[in-house]
Design a protein around this motif. Structure first.
Motif, PDB file in Angstrom:
ATOM      1  N   ARG B 413       0.956  -0.995   0.255  1.00  0.00           N
ATOM      2  CA  ARG B 413       0.093  -0.242  -0.238  1.00  0.00           C
ATOM      3  C   ARG B 413       0.873   0.944   0.133  1.00  0.00           C
ATOM      4  N   GLY B 414       2.011   1.035   0.266  1.00  0.00           N
ATOM      5  CA  GLY B 414       2.484   2.248   0.680  1.00  0.00           C
ATOM      6  C   GLY B 414       3.591   2.774   1.616  1.00  0.00           C
ATOM      7  N   GLY B 415       4.963   3.026   1.836  1.00  0.00           N
ATOM      8  CA  GLY B 415       5.256   2.926   3.426  1.00  0.00           C
ATOM      9  C   GLY B 415       6.396   3.646   3.656  1.00  0.00           C
ATOM     10  N   ARG B 416       6.941   3.492   3.942  1.00  0.00           N
ATOM     11  CA  ARG B 416       9.035   3.948   4.433  1.00  0.00           C
ATOM     12  C   ARG B 416       9.855   3.313   3.397  1.00  0.00           C
ATOM     13  N   ARG B 417      11.192   3.755   3.314  1.00  0.00           N
ATOM     14  CA  ARG B 417      11.607   2.695   2.393  1.00  0.00           C
ATOM     15  C   ARG B 417      12.226   1.568   3.474  1.00  0.00           C
ATOM     16  N   PRO B 418      12.414   1.037   2.815  1.00  0.00           N
ATOM     17  CA  PRO B 418      13.171  -0.777   3.393  1.00  0.00           C
ATOM     18  C   PRO B 418      14.211  -0.999   3.403  1.00  0.00           C
ATOM     19  N   GLU B 419      15.185  -1.469   4.636  1.00  0.00           N
ATOM     20  CA  GLU B 419      16.458  -1.835   4.475  1.00  0.00           C
ATOM     21  C   GLU B 419      16.674  -2.591   2.554  1.00  0.00           C
ATOM     22  N   LEU B 420      17.309  -2.732   2.453  1.00  0.00           N
ATOM     23  CA  LEU B 420      17.778  -2.942   0.774  1.00  0.00           C
ATOM     24  C   LEU B 420      19.482  -3.950   0.696  1.00  0.00           C
ATOM     25  N   GLN B 448       3.165   4.504 -12.663  1.00  0.00           N
ATOM     26  CA  GLN B 448       4.466   5.738 -13.627  1.00  0.00           C
ATOM     27  C   GLN B 448       4.704   4.108 -14.029  1.00  0.00           C
ATOM     28  N   LEU B 449       5.008   3.206 -13.476  1.00  0.00           N
ATOM     29  CA  LEU B 449       5.675   1.843 -14.290  1.00  0.00           C
ATOM     30  C   LEU B 449       5.347   1.034 -15.046  1.00  0.00           C
ATOM     31  N   GLY B 450       3.429   1.302 -15.026  1.00  0.00           N
ATOM     32  CA  GLY B 450       2.574   0.623 -16.276  1.00  0.00           C
ATOM     33  C   GLY B 450       2.831  -0.354 -16.154  1.00  0.00           C
ATOM     34  N   MET B 451       2.878  -1.513 -14.148  1.00  0.00           N
ATOM     35  CA  MET B 451       1.897  -2.319 -13.842  1.00  0.00           C
ATOM     36  C   MET B 451       1.371  -2.242 -12.861  1.00  0.00           C
ATOM     37  N   ALA B 452       0.095  -3.683 -12.910  1.00  0.00           N
ATOM     38  CA  ALA B 452      -0.078  -3.820 -11.280  1.00  0.00           C
ATOM     39  C   ALA B 452       0.272  -3.509 -10.698  1.00  0.00           C
ATOM     40  N   ARG B 453      -0.592  -3.359  -9.565  1.00  0.00           N
ATOM     41  CA  ARG B 453       0.357  -3.549  -7.879  1.00  0.00           C
ATOM     42  C   ARG B 453       0.686  -4.922  -7.605  1.00  0.00           C
ATOM     43  N   THR B 454       0.354  -5.713  -8.142  1.00  0.00           N
ATOM     44  CA  THR B 454       0.434  -7.305  -7.141  1.00  0.00           C
ATOM     45  C   THR B 454       1.548  -7.375  -8.663  1.00  0.00           C
ATOM     46  N   THR B 455       1.808  -6.652  -9.774  1.00  0.00           N
ATOM     47  CA  THR B 455       3.316  -7.614 -10.483  1.00  0.00           C
ATOM     48  C   THR B 455       4.003  -6.588  -9.782  1.00  0.00           C
ATOM     49  N   LEU B 456       4.214  -5.466  -9.023  1.00  0.00           N
ATOM     50  CA  LEU B 456       4.666  -4.604  -8.932  1.00  0.00           C
ATOM     51  C   LEU B 456       5.083  -5.703  -7.496  1.00  0.00           C
ATOM     52  N   TRP B 457       4.176  -5.798  -6.281  1.00  0.00           N
ATOM     53  CA  TRP B 457       4.847  -6.442  -5.261  1.00  0.00           C
ATOM     54  C   TRP B 457       5.653  -7.761  -5.959  1.00  0.00           C
ATOM     55  N   ARG B 458       4.984  -8.440  -6.485  1.00  0.00           N
ATOM     56  CA  ARG B 458       5.965  -9.799  -7.229  1.00  0.00           C
ATOM     57  C   ARG B 458       7.564  -9.459  -7.178  1.00  0.00           C
ATOM     58  N   ARG B 459       7.531  -8.551  -8.185  1.00  0.00           N
ATOM     59  CA  ARG B 459       9.146  -7.861  -8.411  1.00  0.00           C
ATOM     60  C   ARG B 459       9.538  -7.782  -7.461  1.00  0.00           C
ATOM     61  N   MET B 460       9.187  -6.636  -6.501  1.00  0.00           N
ATOM     62  CA  MET B 460       9.194  -7.106  -5.164  1.00  0.00           C
ATOM     63  C   MET B 460      10.187  -7.618  -4.473  1.00  0.00           C
ATOM     64  N   ARG B 461       9.093  -8.561  -4.294  1.00  0.00           N
ATOM     65  CA  ARG B 461       9.917 -10.054  -3.457  1.00  0.00           C
ATOM     66  C   ARG B 461      10.898 -10.491  -4.395  1.00  0.00           C
ATOM     67  N   GLU B 462      10.289 -10.500  -5.743  1.00  0.00           N
ATOM     68  CA  GLU B 462      11.712 -11.571  -6.263  1.00  0.00           C
ATOM     69  C   GLU B 462      12.780 -11.125  -6.324  1.00  0.00           C
ATOM     70  N   TYR B 463      13.197  -9.322  -6.342  1.00  0.00           N
ATOM     71  CA  TYR B 463      14.436  -8.649  -6.231  1.00  0.00           C
ATOM     72  C   TYR B 463      15.049  -9.009  -4.994  1.00  0.00           C
ATOM     73  N   GLY B 464      14.237  -9.171  -4.507  1.00  0.00           N
ATOM     74  CA  GLY B 464      14.845  -9.272  -2.473  1.00  0.00           C
ATOM     75  C   GLY B 464      14.639  -7.540  -1.705  1.00  0.00           C
ATOM     76  N   LEU B 465      13.295  -7.183  -2.753  1.00  0.00           N
ATOM     77  CA  LEU B 465      12.883  -5.530  -2.238  1.00  0.00           C
ATOM     78  C   LEU B 465      11.985  -5.928  -0.721  1.00  0.00           C
ATOM     79  N   LEU B 466      11.724  -6.609  -0.103  1.00  0.00           N
ATOM     80  CA  LEU B 466      10.492  -7.474   0.956  1.00  0.00           C
ATOM     81  C   LEU B 466      11.298  -7.754   1.839  1.00  0.00           C
ATOM     82  N   ASP B 467      12.542  -8.089   1.889  1.00  0.00           N
ATOM     83  CA  ASP B 467      12.909  -9.164   2.529  1.00  0.00           C
ATOM     84  C   ASP B 467      13.234  -7.900   3.935  1.00  0.00           C
ATOM     85  N   GLY B 468      13.505  -6.543   3.616  1.00  0.00           N
ATOM     86  CA  GLY B 468      14.427  -5.871   4.903  1.00  0.00           C
ATOM     87  C   GLY B 468      13.189  -5.235   5.064  1.00  0.00           C
TER      88      GLY B 468
END
Lengths: 135, 471
Positions: B413-420, B448-468
């Motif tokens: 939904r949005g929020g602070r920058r996690p540890e990357l 802005q990226l032209g994708m659904a939020r769930t796609t963005l979430w999946r990509r974030m998880r794939e790139y390890g951006l949710l780990d922090g």
């Protein structure tokens, strides 16, 4: 009265395709001399707009390399006669025009006429093997 | 076999290949030209060899993006580039070209080789397929449209009244015209009247006609649309908008097949097939009491429903390509179509104005486009602004969100920058940049990226951006 001829050009050569040429050259020929030359950037124009531009500029002859036959009725409707099949240096073509090279009626330049004139130097230099002759 | 004998075979092999094979030196001068090339291009080998290739091929890419030039410059081969060439008769021949660098025994580049095949037959098969995806001028590969296309020939062959329901701009009139053209009345006239655009009195005089002196300004007799359509088809467009008073008059004509022009006592018999169209739900109007039930059943012997474009998104690329072809033919602009992102934007858009809106969007894009492909930049803001999700995507999104941990939910939904993570791939880096630019608001970043939020979430998880993210 000068005759205005439209030539699509590609660098210093006659463009291979009328509708994809970036530049259109108008040459006014009268009494055996080139009275005026003008080059226009037409890369953003479609084939129909190009033909309309040619008609609007008072030219009724297009001398070019390739010209899709499908567009011919539109050119004819605008009163434009198309002489296709030319290639080689534009200067050489203009010389031919000055010599009255376009007096013949119809589409005499079918196929590849004029192309050899465009080549420079030893023509044999570029010749590849003639497979059938060799075998 | 000795190498010398093998060399003797080369010309035979060269000429027996079904594809056009042409070699050229680094100055683009043709050095060999096989029999298939002669056949496809229509130029004799003797005429082709020694000439620069653009003199012979006159291809659509000679000036704008020569495949061989690209190969010689980069050393990289190109595969199956779809272009067209002009043959000696100045007819466009569609071909598929592959190019590669030609090197001598020492590995030195001596020119290039071009292989090409005539794809006229393939194009013709493609054309046949596209014909299956259409009925007259109506286009659609979606199940709803295919079902409609199966019905239409039988509907056209019959002589019964047809009610065509569908939203504005969905092609109701095209269907009516197609029904007329395929009917036994095709030699007769096709007359259309927009019932919603005219007040009752005018509608009556337009439909039934009038005699001289019937009303002020009726200086001469005028036949009505019913009479004009005699022996043919009459389309009553926007039939749902006619008043209850006029419905009675119309019903009488439809029941009796005869009418009296305004101011006349003479009865005229007409032979007209009546088609009607509406963007309103007529059955609902009947239930509400604003549309006569008897007229409804008189008009709606065969109902046809044209679905809105948002319910058949799979037809959008097909329709887009069709309109692009039409616009290319009309304007002559060398536009090949839309790039993937622009097409995706159209597919995602809801099209409240349906096909008519799509047509207008493409006409606008054609005016603005100065390259071979229409991009998102040439599409109107409303198409790019909203990225509505397909119903099944919404369901999927809900399902995904249901499986999220609270922290991931917050992140989505949005929020602070996690540890990357320490090292990020270029794609992940790009994602982080966009997220940074949007204060890690996932909705805005996804837009802005032209994708659904769930796609963005999946990509974030794939790139390890949710780990922090700490719970």
């Amino acid at each position: 009265m000068a005759q205005r001829i439209a030539i699509p050009v590609f660098g210093d050569e006659v463009a291979p395709r009328f509708c994809f040429a970036a530049t259109l050259m108008f040459v006014d020929i009268g009494e055996g001399v080139v009275e005026q030359q003008e080059r226009l950037d037409v890369r953003e124009l479609g084939w129909a707009e190009r033909l309309e531009l040619i008609a609007a500029r008072g030219s009724n002859i297009v001398v070019c390399g390739g010209f899709n036959r499908r567009f011919l009725p539109f050119a004819t409707a605008l009163g434009i006669s198309v002489r296709w099949g030319h290639c080689g240096q534009v200067e050489a073509l203009i010389t031919e025009l000055l010599d009255g090279g376009l007096t013949a009626a119809g589409y005499r330049n079918k196929g590849l006429q004029g192309c050899r004139r465009g080549r420079r130097g030893n023509t044999k230099r570029h010749r590849g093997p003639r497979w059938k002759d060799k075998s | 076999m000795a190498e010398k004998d093998l060399e003797k075979l080369y010309p035979l092999i060269f000429d027996s290949i079904d594809q056009g094979v042409v070699t050229m030196d680094s100055n683009f001068v043709i050095t060999s030209f096989n029999a298939a090339a002669e056949r496809i291009v229509g130029v004799a080998r003797e005429d082709a060899i020694g000439r620069r290739c653009h003199h012979v091929f006159r291809a659509s890419i000679c000036e704008t993006g020569c495949a061989m030039r690209q190969t010689l410059e980069t050393g990289q081969p190109l595969r199956n580039v779809r272009i067209d060439v002009l043959n000696a008769e100045m007819e466009a021949v569609p071909i598929c070209v592959s190019t590669a660098v030609l090197r001598d025994r020492d590995g030195e580049m001596i020119g290039g080789v071009e292989l090409f095949r005539d794809v006229t037959e393939l194009e013709s098969l493609r054309q046949q397929l596209s014909e299956r995806q259409s009925f007259e001028e109506i286009i659609g590969a979606s199940p709803a449209m295919q079902e409609l296309f199966q019905l239409l020939p039988d509907v056209a062959a019959s002589d019964v009244p047809v009610l065509i329901e569908g939203p504005s701009g969905s092609g109701k009139e095209l269907i009516a015209r197609a029904l007329h053209r395929r009917s036994s009345r095709s030699d007769g006239p096709f007359v259309r009247i927009n019932c919603g655009a005219l007040p009752d009195t005018l509608l009556e005089s337009e439909l039934f006609g009038y005699v001289k002196g019937a009303f002020t300004d009726a200086r001469k007799e005028k036949p009505g649309r019913f009479v004009q359509a005699d022996g043919g088809t009459l389309l009553l467009d926007e039939i749902g908008d006619v008043s209850p008073a006029f419905q009675v008059k119309l019903l009488r004509v439809l029941q009796e097949g005869e009418l009296e022009p305004l101011g006349s006592t003479r009865t005229i018999k007409v032979d007209v097939r009546v088609l009607s169209a509406t963007n309103r739900e007529l059955k609902q109007l009947v239930a509400e009491g604003t549309f006569r039930e008897d007229l409804y059943y008189r008009l709606c012997v065969l109902p046809l429903l044209v679905p809105p474009l948002r319910d058949r998104r799979e037809d959008i690329p097909l329709l887009t390509n069709h309109f692009v072809e039409q616009l290319v033919a009309r304007t002559g602009k060398p536009i090949r179509g839309l790039d993937a992102e622009a097409m995706q934007a159209l597919v995602d858009y809801d099209f409240p104005g349906n096909i008519r809106e799509l047509q207008n969007i493409l006409e606008r894009a054609f005016v603005l486009c100065h390259s071979e492909l229409i991009t998102r930049a040439e599409l109107p803001a409303e198409v790019l602004a909203v990225r509505p999700l397909l119903p099944h995507c919404e369901e999927a999104e809900k399902e995904v969100e249901g499986r999220l941990k609270p922290s991931e939910h917050r992140l989505l939904r949005g929020g602070r920058r996690p540890e990357l993570p320490d090292s990020l791939s270029p794609a992940a880096q790009r994602l982080v940049e966009v997220l940074d630019a949007n204060d890690w608001n996932r909705s805005r970043a996804a837009e802005q990226l032209g994708m659904a939020r769930t796609t963005l979430w999946r990509r974030m998880r794939e790139y390890g951006l949710l780990d922090g993210v700490k719970e």
